[in-house]
Motif scaffolding. Structure first.
Motif, PDB file in Angstrom:
ATOM      1  N   ARG A  14      -1.886  -4.375  47.284  1.00  0.00           N
ATOM      2  CA  ARG A  14      -2.310  -5.681  47.792  1.00  0.00           C
ATOM      3  C   ARG A  14      -3.811  -5.902  47.721  1.00  0.00           C
ATOM      4  NH1 ARG A  14      -0.726  -6.093  53.600  1.00  0.00           N
ATOM      5  NH2 ARG A  14      -1.465  -3.933  53.566  1.00  0.00           N
ATOM      6  N   ILE A  15      -4.578  -4.871  47.431  1.00  0.00           N
ATOM      7  CA  ILE A  15      -6.027  -5.017  47.425  1.00  0.00           C
ATOM      8  C   ILE A  15      -6.630  -4.511  46.121  1.00  0.00           C
ATOM      9  CG2 ILE A  15      -6.177  -4.784  49.939  1.00  0.00           C
ATOM     10  CD1 ILE A  15      -7.236  -1.966  49.490  1.00  0.00           C
ATOM     11  N   VAL A  16      -7.822  -4.984  45.864  1.00  0.00           N
ATOM     12  CA  VAL A  16      -8.655  -4.481  44.763  1.00  0.00           C
ATOM     13  C   VAL A  16      -9.998  -4.105  45.361  1.00  0.00           C
ATOM     14  CG1 VAL A  16      -9.851  -5.042  42.617  1.00  0.00           C
ATOM     15  CG2 VAL A  16      -7.504  -5.850  42.990  1.00  0.00           C
ATOM     16  N   LEU A  17     -10.463  -2.908  45.056  1.00  0.00           N
ATOM     17  CA  LEU A  17     -11.793  -2.462  45.457  1.00  0.00           C
ATOM     18  C   LEU A  17     -12.686  -2.524  44.242  1.00  0.00           C
ATOM     19  CD1 LEU A  17     -10.805   0.693  47.564  1.00  0.00           C
ATOM     20  CD2 LEU A  17     -10.966  -1.697  48.301  1.00  0.00           C
ATOM     21  N   GLY A 112      -2.521  -3.285  57.586  1.00  0.00           N
ATOM     22  CA  GLY A 112      -2.460  -2.140  56.687  1.00  0.00           C
ATOM     23  C   GLY A 112      -3.488  -2.112  55.587  1.00  0.00           C
ATOM     24  N   TYR A 113      -4.396  -3.093  55.530  1.00  0.00           N
ATOM     25  CA  TYR A 113      -5.391  -3.125  54.451  1.00  0.00           C
ATOM     26  C   TYR A 113      -6.356  -1.941  54.525  1.00  0.00           C
ATOM     27  CZ  TYR A 113      -3.948  -7.931  53.372  1.00  0.00           C
ATOM     28  OH  TYR A 113      -3.233  -9.050  53.019  1.00  0.00           O
ATOM     29  N   ALA A 114      -6.774  -1.575  55.731  1.00  0.00           N
ATOM     30  CA  ALA A 114      -7.734  -0.478  55.866  1.00  0.00           C
ATOM     31  C   ALA A 114      -7.145   0.831  55.366  1.00  0.00           C
ATOM     32  CB  ALA A 114      -8.184  -0.334  57.313  1.00  0.00           C
ATOM     33  N   THR A 115      -5.885   1.081  55.679  1.00  0.00           N
ATOM     34  CA  THR A 115      -5.254   2.318  55.241  1.00  0.00           C
ATOM     35  C   THR A 115      -5.098   2.347  53.738  1.00  0.00           C
ATOM     36  OG1 THR A 115      -4.026   2.235  57.309  1.00  0.00           O
ATOM     37  CG2 THR A 115      -3.343   3.876  55.709  1.00  0.00           C
ATOM     38  N   GLU A 116      -4.757   1.210  53.148  1.00  0.00           N
ATOM     39  CA  GLU A 116      -4.623   1.150  51.697  1.00  0.00           C
ATOM     40  C   GLU A 116      -5.973   1.383  51.023  1.00  0.00           C
ATOM     41  OE1 GLU A 116      -2.948  -1.821  48.172  1.00  0.00           O
ATOM     42  OE2 GLU A 116      -2.635  -2.349  50.280  1.00  0.00           O
ATOM     43  N   ALA A 117      -7.021   0.753  51.551  1.00  0.00           N
ATOM     44  CA  ALA A 117      -8.353   0.935  50.981  1.00  0.00           C
ATOM     45  C   ALA A 117      -8.819   2.381  51.124  1.00  0.00           C
ATOM     46  CB  ALA A 117      -9.348  -0.006  51.660  1.00  0.00           C
ATOM     47  N   LEU A 118      -8.596   2.966  52.296  1.00  0.00           N
ATOM     48  CA  LEU A 118      -9.021   4.345  52.524  1.00  0.00           C
ATOM     49  C   LEU A 118      -8.284   5.305  51.600  1.00  0.00           C
ATOM     50  CD1 LEU A 118     -10.656   6.379  54.169  1.00  0.00           C
ATOM     51  CD2 LEU A 118      -8.819   6.361  55.874  1.00  0.00           C
ATOM     52  N   HIS A 207       0.024   2.801  52.824  1.00  0.00           N
ATOM     53  CA  HIS A 207       0.492   3.125  54.158  1.00  0.00           C
ATOM     54  C   HIS A 207       0.337   1.890  55.035  1.00  0.00           C
ATOM     55  CE1 HIS A 207       0.078   7.352  52.917  1.00  0.00           C
ATOM     56  NE2 HIS A 207      -0.997   6.910  52.326  1.00  0.00           N
ATOM     57  N   GLN A 208       1.311   1.632  55.857  1.00  0.00           N
ATOM     58  CA  GLN A 208       1.260   0.477  56.733  1.00  0.00           C
ATOM     59  C   GLN A 208       0.931   0.921  58.151  1.00  0.00           C
ATOM     60  OE1 GLN A 208       1.483  -2.533  55.496  1.00  0.00           O
ATOM     61  NE2 GLN A 208       1.827  -1.669  53.472  1.00  0.00           N
ATOM     62  N   ASP A 209      -0.075   0.323  58.754  1.00  0.00           N
ATOM     63  CA  ASP A 209      -0.426   0.663  60.121  1.00  0.00           C
ATOM     64  C   ASP A 209      -1.392  -0.371  60.652  1.00  0.00           C
ATOM     65  OD1 ASP A 209      -0.957   1.904  62.562  1.00  0.00           O
ATOM     66  OD2 ASP A 209      -0.938   3.883  61.682  1.00  0.00           O
ATOM     67  N   GLU A 210      -1.632  -0.281  61.958  1.00  0.00           N
ATOM     68  CA  GLU A 210      -2.690  -1.078  62.544  1.00  0.00           C
ATOM     69  C   GLU A 210      -4.018  -0.538  62.038  1.00  0.00           C
ATOM     70  OE1 GLU A 210      -2.448  -3.784  64.646  1.00  0.00           O
ATOM     71  OE2 GLU A 210      -0.370  -3.626  64.017  1.00  0.00           O
TER      72      GLU A 210
END
Length: 217
Positions: A14-17, A112-118, A207-210
């Motif tokens: 869902r994201i692009v870095l 879940g964006y932060a977990t995906e980016a990390l 990964h999906q999370d807060e």
């Protein structure tokens, strides 16, 4: 040594870095105007067009040119909108170590964006850049960021007492996490970290999370 000498683009489900550029000026201006708290401390904090333009064109890329770290824009894969930032800092090529810091905009937290980016940045750092250890620190009160670290496969190592001063001038304890190159990759049977893979060719572990905001240092 500098493994950051090429342009970086990391694609998730869902994201692009990607590197910051002048096209990010509207998002940065909106964040400054709204006094959002996700930006690293070295980013512009006032609405002045010339300094913002210089920073997006040159300033934000200086640490990458010298191999000292990297700042990446976390953007929505479908719309290109700015979701937050993530980066590596305190890079030591002698010891092959680094710290990671990130921040997500208030309106997209908890998705879940932060977990995906990390996960994207850590996999890239340990696999493609040749780093051996990536460290993450989160305040003991930042429960959301603790969950993000755990979901991204980081190991909790202990407490750094009074390691960071908060906005009120009080030194707070930090939880120290790390991933090293010899750790089982998240999603493997040995890791114990659940995952799901994107069906796209550029899919990464997601990964999906807060999520919250570890203190960007």
């Amino acid at each position: 040594m500098n493994a950051f000498d090429k342009s970086v683009r990391l694609e998730g489900e869902r994201i692009v870095l990607r590197p910051f550029g002048l096209d990010d000026a509207p998002g940065l201006i909106e964040a400054i105007r709204s006094r959002e708290d996700f930006l690293p401390p070295n980013f512009p904090g006032v609405l002045e067009a010339e300094p913002i333009a210089w920073f997006l064109r040159e300033g934000v890329h200086k640490v990458q040119r010298f191999g000292l770290g990297i700042h990446l824009a976390a953007t929505d894969r479908d719309t290109g909108g700015l979701l937050g930032t993530i980066g590596l800092f305190k890079v030591s090529w002698d010891h092959l170590t680094s710290e990671v810091g990130y921040g997500m905009r208030r309106g997209v937290r908890g998705r879940g964006y932060a977990t995906e980016a990390l996960s994207l940045v850590t996999d890239w750092a340990l696999r493609d850049c040749g780093l051996f250890r990536v460290e993450l620190r989160a305040m003991v009160t930042n429960h959301a960021s603790v969950r993000v670290a755990e979901k991204a496969g980081y190991t909790r190592e202990g407490i750094a007492r009074g390691a960071e001063r908060d906005a009120a001038g009080v030194n707070q304890d930090m939880i120290v996490f790390s991933r090293v190159a010899t750790d089982p990759r998240p999603g493997s049977a040995a890791s114990g970290v659940p995952w799901r893979r994107s069906g796209g060719a550029s899919g990464r572990l997601v990964h999906q999370d807060e999520e919250g905001r570890p203190s960007d240092r």
